[in-house]
Design a protein around this motif. Structure first.
Motif, short mmCIF file in Angstrom:
data_model
loop_
_atom_site.label_atom_id
_atom_site.label_comp_id
_atom_site.label_asym_id
_atom_site.label_seq_id
_atom_site.Cartn_x
_atom_site.Cartn_y
_atom_site.Cartn_z
N UNK A 67 22.55 28.26 27.23
CA UNK A 67 23.75 28.87 27.67
C UNK A 67 23.93 30.24 26.77
N UNK A 68 23.86 31.54 27.65
CA UNK A 68 24.26 32.69 26.82
C UNK A 68 25.29 33.32 27.15
N UNK A 69 26.38 33.88 26.38
CA UNK A 69 27.13 34.70 26.87
C UNK A 69 26.95 36.07 26.39
N UNK A 70 27.64 37.08 26.97
CA UNK A 70 27.57 38.69 26.58
C UNK A 70 28.87 38.93 26.11
N UNK B 171 37.80 39.79 27.34
CA UNK B 171 37.45 39.36 25.88
C UNK B 171 38.56 38.72 25.38
N UNK B 172 39.81 38.85 25.60
CA UNK B 172 41.02 38.17 24.92
C UNK B 172 40.95 36.59 25.13
N UNK B 173 39.89 36.08 26.53
CA UNK B 173 40.00 34.78 26.72
C UNK B 173 38.73 34.33 26.29
N UNK B 174 38.11 34.62 25.32
CA UNK B 174 36.75 34.31 25.00
C UNK B 174 36.75 32.87 24.22
N UNK B 175 37.82 32.80 23.48
CA UNK B 175 38.37 31.53 22.79
C UNK B 175 38.37 30.17 23.58
N UNK B 176 38.66 30.32 24.96
CA UNK B 176 38.59 29.18 25.93
C UNK B 176 37.42 28.60 26.37
N UNK B 177 36.19 29.57 25.89
CA UNK B 177 34.95 29.07 26.35
C UNK B 177 34.01 28.38 25.28
N UNK B 178 34.84 27.99 24.05
CA UNK B 178 34.17 27.26 23.15
C UNK B 178 33.36 26.04 23.80
N UNK B 179 32.33 25.76 23.08
CA UNK B 179 31.75 24.63 23.78
C UNK B 179 30.82 24.74 25.22
N UNK B 180 31.26 25.91 25.84
CA UNK B 180 30.37 26.31 26.98
C UNK B 180 29.22 27.08 26.80
N UNK B 181 29.04 27.72 25.85
CA UNK B 181 28.09 28.69 25.11
C UNK B 181 27.36 28.63 24.22
N UNK B 182 26.01 28.44 24.15
CA UNK B 182 25.14 28.32 23.17
C UNK B 182 25.02 29.28 22.16
N UNK C 154 34.03 36.28 15.96
CA UNK C 154 33.42 35.35 16.85
C UNK C 154 32.48 34.30 16.25
N UNK C 155 31.87 34.89 15.06
CA UNK C 155 31.24 33.73 14.65
C UNK C 155 31.74 32.56 14.00
N UNK C 156 33.23 32.53 14.05
CA UNK C 156 34.05 31.36 13.69
C UNK C 156 33.96 30.29 14.86
N UNK C 157 33.77 30.92 16.25
CA UNK C 157 33.85 30.22 17.35
C UNK C 157 32.60 29.72 17.96
N UNK C 158 31.46 30.81 17.99
CA UNK C 158 30.26 30.53 18.31
C UNK C 158 29.06 30.66 17.53
N UNK C 159 27.74 30.29 17.97
CA UNK C 159 26.86 31.04 17.49
C UNK C 159 26.46 32.25 17.92
N UNK C 160 26.20 33.23 16.98
CA UNK C 160 26.18 34.66 17.67
C UNK C 160 24.83 35.34 17.07
N UNK C 161 24.54 36.27 17.83
CA UNK C 161 23.47 37.45 17.50
C UNK C 161 24.02 38.79 17.86
N UNK C 162 23.74 39.72 16.77
CA UNK C 162 24.59 41.01 17.03
C UNK C 162 23.51 42.16 16.31
N UNK C 163 23.72 43.28 16.61
CA UNK C 163 22.89 44.51 16.34
C UNK C 163 23.48 45.43 15.46
N UNK C 164 24.16 44.76 14.50
CA UNK C 164 24.92 45.87 13.58
C UNK C 164 23.80 46.68 12.93
N UNK C 165 23.83 47.92 12.70
CA UNK C 165 22.87 48.79 12.07
C UNK C 165 23.42 49.87 11.17
N UNK C 166 24.51 49.63 10.60
CA UNK C 166 24.89 50.48 9.45
C UNK C 166 24.20 50.09 8.19
N UNK C 167 23.06 50.51 7.84
CA UNK C 167 22.38 49.85 7.03
C UNK C 167 23.03 49.83 5.49
#
Length: 327
Positions: A6-9, A54-65, A84-97
């Motif tokens: 289950x993926x969230x964006x 986005x302000x409601x994202x914390x309510x979705x803990x446990x529903x997103x892998x 958000x890493x405190x709430x979910x598993x995350x992946x990001x594209x941070x690109x400021x080397x």
């Protein structure tokens, strides 16, 4: 049949839309929600997934892998990544080397205590190009690595341009210097400065009343983005921006040139030619989202980079299938 991941964006700009389309091409993952700063009722997704503020994202803990973060590196991810890493598993594209080490630490301090897995700086550079730089150095220790980008439109740099006060719209193209590329491909091992390898070209629409000179100065002196390059700023109107600069092509190449035992020159090159930068970056993010979920199931919490992820975890195929089909 196994349960789908289950993926969230988080964020629904060009990259977020690219993630949505990439997920539609997977059989083991499903989009369960999009989170945006905009009014959710204004967005209609092609696949019909629900849209939340986005302000409601914390309510979705446990529903997103896994939550895929699609904000910009300059202003969004430095705040959103650790939060958000405190709430979910995350992946990001941070690109400021230049700021990857401090960003990694900030995300790790949030993810690890929460038992979450957060893979940072995923895309093609940083990301796939980073891996090829590592392969080149490991295999050819006596040599040098060169990375060239473009010609193409950079999402991160374009976002940085648009955030300059007085800019109504704009894009930025990265152009490799042809003479530098040919010297590297020849095995010459030249020492090249940042300025000698690339040029940057900006096309900017000004806000009404904005001063072109001050906007240009703010762009060409921007640390981490433009200050170290020969940068040209072209001022255009909105119609020209829409007509000539709507596409988002990009690409580039990593070259490792070196010598082996008896002095033989070896050159390794990995290249990309992309018709859509955000769609390709999104496709890389989706593959690493699969890996983030699997790593977390293995108990590997905390921040990770592409260097920490076994390649087999990116594929929906089993280890046995990979050995049989790809080895």
């Amino acid at each position: 049949m196994s349960t789908k991941i289950k993926v969230g964006i988080a964020g629904y700009g060009n990259l977020g839309r690219g993630v949505e389309s990439a997920l539609a091409q997977t059989s083991d993952m499903e989009l369960v929600g999009v989170f945006t700063r905009r009014e959710p009722s204004q967005l209609k997704l092609l696949g019909g997934a629900p849209v939340h503020h986005i302000d409601d994202i914390g309510r979705h803990q446990g529903r997103i892998d896994v939550l895929i973060l699609c904000g910009g590196s300059k202003n969004d991810l430095p705040e959103q990544g650790p939060a958000l890493a405190a709430l979910f598993n995350t992946v990001d594209s941070f690109d400021t080397h230049a700021k990857v080490p401090e960003y990694f630490e900030a995300v790790n301090q949030s993810a690890e205590p929460a038992g979450n897995t957060a893979i940072i700086s995923v895309g093609w550079d940083p990301g796939l190009f980073s891996l090829n730089r590592l392969f080149g150095e490991a295999v050819l220790p006596a040599g040098a690595t060169y990375t060239f980008w473009g010609k193409g439109l950079s999402q991160g740099h374009s976002d940085a341009v648009r955030r300059v006060p007085g800019v109504k719209g704009g894009v930025q193209y990265t152009l490799p210097v042809p003479e530098a590329v040919e010297r590297v491909r020849s095995g010459e091992l030249p020492e090249l400065s940042t300025r000698e390898k690339h040029k940057r070209e900006c096309y900017v629409v000004l806000e009404e009343g904005a001063e072109a000179a001050s906007v240009e100065q703010a762009i060409v002196t921007m640390p981490d983005y433009f200050a170290d390059y020969d940068t040209t700023v072209n001022f255009i109107d909105e119609e020209t921006l829409r007509r000539d600069h709507a596409a988002m092509p990009h690409g580039g190449f990593v070259i490792r040139s070196g010598t082996t035992g008896t002095g033989n020159t070896q050159v390794v090159e990995y290249s990309l030619k992309l018709q859509s930068n955000p769609e390709f970056t999104a496709s890389v993010l989706v593959a690493y989202a699969r890996a983030a979920h699997r790593l977390n199931q293995m108990g590997q919490a905390g921040a990770k980079s592409v260097f920490d992820v076994p390649p087999g975890l990116l594929s929906p195929k089993s280890a046995a299938q990979l050995r049989k089909e790809l080895l």
